[in-house]
Design a protein around this motif. Structure first.
Motif, short mmCIF file in Angstrom:
data_model
loop_
_atom_site.label_atom_id
_atom_site.label_comp_id
_atom_site.label_asym_id
_atom_site.label_seq_id
_atom_site.Cartn_x
_atom_site.Cartn_y
_atom_site.Cartn_z
N VAL A 1 45.20 34.77 32.93
CA VAL A 1 43.80 35.17 32.88
C VAL A 1 43.11 34.27 31.86
O VAL A 1 43.60 34.12 30.74
CB VAL A 1 43.66 36.66 32.48
N THR A 2 41.98 33.67 32.26
CA THR A 2 41.31 32.71 31.39
C THR A 2 40.06 33.26 30.71
O THR A 2 39.48 32.59 29.87
CB THR A 2 40.92 31.45 32.20
N VAL A 3 39.65 34.47 31.09
CA VAL A 3 38.44 35.07 30.53
C VAL A 3 38.83 36.41 29.88
O VAL A 3 39.45 37.25 30.53
CB VAL A 3 37.38 35.30 31.63
N PRO A 4 38.46 36.61 28.60
CA PRO A 4 38.81 37.89 27.97
C PRO A 4 38.07 39.06 28.61
O PRO A 4 37.01 38.89 29.20
CB PRO A 4 38.39 37.69 26.51
N GLY A 5 38.65 40.25 28.48
CA GLY A 5 38.03 41.45 29.02
C GLY A 5 39.08 42.35 29.65
O GLY A 5 40.27 42.21 29.41
N GLN A 6 38.61 43.28 30.47
CA GLN A 6 39.51 44.20 31.17
C GLN A 6 39.73 43.72 32.59
O GLN A 6 38.77 43.41 33.30
CB GLN A 6 38.92 45.61 31.18
N VAL A 7 40.99 43.65 32.99
CA VAL A 7 41.36 43.15 34.31
C VAL A 7 42.23 44.21 34.99
O VAL A 7 43.32 44.50 34.52
CB VAL A 7 42.13 41.82 34.20
N GLU A 8 41.74 44.76 36.09
CA GLU A 8 42.52 45.75 36.82
C GLU A 8 43.49 45.07 37.78
O GLU A 8 43.15 44.10 38.44
CB GLU A 8 41.60 46.68 37.62
N ILE A 9 44.70 45.63 37.83
CA ILE A 9 45.69 45.23 38.82
C ILE A 9 45.90 46.44 39.70
O ILE A 9 46.30 47.51 39.22
CB ILE A 9 47.01 44.80 38.16
N GLU A 10 45.57 46.29 40.99
CA GLU A 10 45.63 47.46 41.88
C GLU A 10 46.38 47.13 43.16
O GLU A 10 46.46 45.98 43.58
CB GLU A 10 44.24 47.96 42.22
#
Length: 120
Positions: free
Chosen positions: A96-105
């Motif tokens: 992931v290259t952009v900070p933040g919240q990333v959902e894996i679904e």
């Protein structure tokens, strides 16, 4: 330790010892892969709705054992989609290259496996 984690660890050791010149910087947490074990069996998913910390650029490895087909969606920029087969021992990797919240679904089961909390 599971056979696949042992295999991953041995590969990492081989790479580190084979490439070591004594002048390379020490590895950081961002250099170590964050692994997430996912099990899909009889419609149940484990884990579900967890939070996982990661750093920008850190390798993320998803180990999947499944008794059904599905798709894993990683809602990052750029997004990633991985086809899940009805088999054990599947491995999917990304960063992931952009900070933040990333959902894996899981798309077909409609379940969030984990949310990556990606920091710099």
């Amino acid at each position: 330790m599971t056979p696949r984690r042992l295999r991953y660890g041995l590969v990492a050791v081989a790479l580190l010892t084979g490439c070591s010149s004594g002048t390379e910087p020490e590895p950081t947490d961002a250099d170590e892969a964050r692994t997430i074990d996912i099990r899909i069996a009889k419609g149940a998913v484990s884990p579900t709705n967890t939070r996982t910390e990661a750093q920008v650029g850190q390798p993320i490895v998803l180990w999947v054992d499944s008794d059904t087909t599905d798709e894993l969606h990683v809602h990052s920029a750029p997004a990633h989609t991985f086809p899940v087969a009805a088999t054990a021992g599947q491995e999917f990797g990304f960063t992931v290259t952009v900070p933040g919240q990333v959902e894996i679904e899981l798309h077909h089961l409609g379940r969030t496996v984990t949310t990556l909390l990606v920091r710099r």
